[in-house]
Design a protein around this motif. Sequence first.
Motif, PDB file in Angstrom:
ATOM      1  N   GLU A  18       0.774  -1.233   0.080  1.00  0.00           N
ATOM      2  CA  GLU A  18       0.010  -0.024  -0.204  1.00  0.00           C
ATOM      3  C   GLU A  18       1.004   1.328  -0.205  1.00  0.00           C
ATOM      4  OE1 GLU A  18      -3.081   1.225  -0.781  1.00  0.00           O
ATOM      5  OE2 GLU A  18      -3.987  -0.435   0.401  1.00  0.00           O
ATOM      6  N   GLY A  19       2.096   1.258   0.855  1.00  0.00           N
ATOM      7  CA  GLY A  19       2.838   2.542   0.931  1.00  0.00           C
ATOM      8  C   GLY A  19       3.484   2.616  -0.411  1.00  0.00           C
ATOM      9  N   ASN A  45       1.508   3.928  -3.342  1.00  0.00           N
ATOM     10  CA  ASN A  45       1.030   5.082  -3.217  1.00  0.00           C
ATOM     11  C   ASN A  45       2.128   6.127  -3.398  1.00  0.00           C
ATOM     12  OD1 ASN A  45      -2.202   5.272  -2.760  1.00  0.00           O
ATOM     13  ND2 ASN A  45      -1.551   3.518  -1.703  1.00  0.00           N
ATOM     14  N   LYS A  56      -0.649   5.252   3.303  1.00  0.00           N
ATOM     15  CA  LYS A  56      -0.726   5.653   1.971  1.00  0.00           C
ATOM     16  C   LYS A  56       0.003   7.027   1.450  1.00  0.00           C
ATOM     17  CE  LYS A  56      -5.505   3.416   1.434  1.00  0.00           C
ATOM     18  NZ  LYS A  56      -6.777   3.494   0.862  1.00  0.00           N
ATOM     19  N   SER A  57       0.354   7.829   2.888  1.00  0.00           N
ATOM     20  CA  SER A  57       0.887   9.191   2.553  1.00  0.00           C
ATOM     21  C   SER A  57       2.500   9.055   2.474  1.00  0.00           C
ATOM     22  CB  SER A  57       0.394   9.938   3.630  1.00  0.00           C
ATOM     23  OG  SER A  57       1.163   9.793   4.877  1.00  0.00           O
ATOM     24  N   TYR A 106       0.214  -3.902  -8.326  1.00  0.00           N
ATOM     25  CA  TYR A 106      -0.515  -3.585  -7.161  1.00  0.00           C
ATOM     26  C   TYR A 106      -1.798  -4.322  -6.924  1.00  0.00           C
ATOM     27  CZ  TYR A 106      -3.539  -1.077  -3.859  1.00  0.00           C
ATOM     28  OH  TYR A 106      -4.460  -0.565  -2.759  1.00  0.00           O
TER      29      TYR A 106
END
Length: 279
Positions: A22-23, A26, A92-93, A263
Amino acid sequence: MEASMKKSLQKIACKVRIGVIEGTYNAKSGHPGGSLSISDLVTYLYFNKMNVNSNDPENPDRDRLVLSKGHTAPALYAVLAQKGYFPEGELKSLRHIGAMLQGHPCISINGVDMSSGSLGQGISAACGMALAGKLDNKNYKVYSILGDGEIEEGQVWEAAMFAAHYKLDNLVAIVDRNGLQIDGPITEVCSPEPITDKFAAFGWHVITMDAHDFDSIDAAFAEAETITGKPVAIIQKSVKGKGVSFMENQVGWHGTAPNKEQYEQAMAELSAQLNELED
């Protein structure tokens, strides 16, 4: 290890891997391969070994973790989120301008004990923490995770000599031996082999383990607890990209993030693994 604890750790490790994907997806950058290879290790440390509390992250008696191979921060962040140091949504950031989660561990992040990422330096910081613990008569342990490519750095061996000289038996270094670094197989770039013999020659007690078998991990750390008078090096045999079929044992997933199709495939595979564990 009891079956219930093993299954719990397997589930958390799968969630950590999901967090890694996820990281990095993103962020459109990052290091998923080496992050996936340490996901079981960090899960074990934070959920079965280390004396840490997300509600009291600055406790002076807590155990410390220094991620010397700092480029694998996605795994550290994912396990810290699972442990409750910050919301999972922060993953996610990753690497976004102004976001909390930097590309490498930063001490300003809740739960991170040392800013790291310039390879070779983290283990030196861990030595300092361990020596401070000795001088202050503290009982905490210091754990440091190194890459097998990272130990080509000369500073690592200066730290190894230092730790043995000062009998830092409150220090455990774990070398993630997945056999690959950014330029290819470690044996072809600048071979650090034989790794076990070298740490032993520097005065460390050396243990080997299977990085993806929680029984093996548990046995290794149980043995480490019995050692006095010298630091411990655990050499874990791991698979770079573990858990995602097209990433496993592939050198290219060092500094490369998955695209949308990759992904989706990775998340589908990991979700299926998690569902199987939860059945």
